[in-house]
Design an enzyme around this catalytic site. Structure first.
Site, mmCIF file in Angstrom:
data_model
loop_
_atom_site.group_PDB
_atom_site.id
_atom_site.type_symbol
_atom_site.label_atom_id
_atom_site.label_comp_id
_atom_site.label_asym_id
_atom_site.label_seq_id
_atom_site.Cartn_x
_atom_site.Cartn_y
_atom_site.Cartn_z
ATOM 1 N N CYS A 209 -0.007 -0.077 0.922
ATOM 2 C CA CYS A 209 -0.002 -1.500 0.605
ATOM 3 C C CYS A 209 -0.170 -2.359 1.862
ATOM 4 O O CYS A 209 -1.193 -2.308 2.512
ATOM 5 C CB CYS A 209 1.260 -1.840 -0.193
ATOM 6 N N HIS A 210 0.839 -3.154 2.228
ATOM 7 C CA HIS A 210 0.767 -4.023 3.404
ATOM 8 C C HIS A 210 1.170 -3.308 4.690
ATOM 9 O O HIS A 210 1.064 -3.875 5.780
ATOM 10 C CB HIS A 210 1.655 -5.256 3.213
#
Length: 181
Positions: A106-107
């Site tokens: 994800c991030h």
């Protein structure tokens, strides 16, 4: 197989911590929660507070030599805080220097960008990081899981919680291979 899960004191996307943690345990490994501060960390379900988890190790008091691999869970605030912590960035970079596998979802690749370890690598992430990855010299792809072996170590990345089954399978396979090498 002893695996470090590096997280900030808050802002971790809970499922991106708990599913990979369970995958390590199911594979017979030992997951360790590493953070920038002792105590416990606050996870989130998107923007809502979720559970807290006890910290096993503080990043400034451990060495990459103690672990077989590194997992970087996402959440927007988590990697943003980690990339501002010199010890956390150094810890991440040390896995690349030691040739040990790293998995990020994800991030979480924001921390990889800050550690300057994506140059020449191909990875995926949450789509909003695409430009950051490219600006840091990496190649961004929109794939469920990307295993990049072109570099000093293997880098396993995924985009989002929906990719967790493929992400967990890919990184556990790689970590197990490296731990037995």
């Amino acid at each position: 197989m002893k695996v470090a899960f590096l997280v900030a004191p808050e802002g971790i996307e809970q499922v991106e911590l708990t599913d990979p943690w369970q995958a390590v345990k199911n594979a017979g490994g030992t997951p360790r929660l590493v953070s920038t501060e002792p105590g416990s960390v606050q996870a989130f379900h998107h923007l809502d507070k979720a559970d807290t988890f006890p910290v096993d190790d503080v990043v400034d008091q451990v060495s990459v030599q103690e672990y077989d691999g590194l997992v970087l869970p996402g959440g927007v605030a988590n990697p943003d805080a980690l990339r501002m912590h010199e010890g956390a960035v150094s810890f991440v970079k040390s896995f690349f220097e030691a040739g040990k596998p790293v998995a990020a979802i994800c991030h979480a690749p924001w921390t990889l960008v800050e550690a300057d370890v994506v140059r020449g690598r191909t990875l995926t992430s949450w789509p909003s990081l695409r430009t950051d990855v490219r600006n840091a010299g990496g190649t961004w792809v929109d794939e469920q899981v990307k295993v990049c072996t072109g570099g000093p170590n293997t880098l396993i990345t995924s985009r989002k919680p929906g990719d967790l089954p493929a992400f967990c399978s890919a990184f556990v396979k790689e970590f197990r291979t490296t731990a037995h090498a």
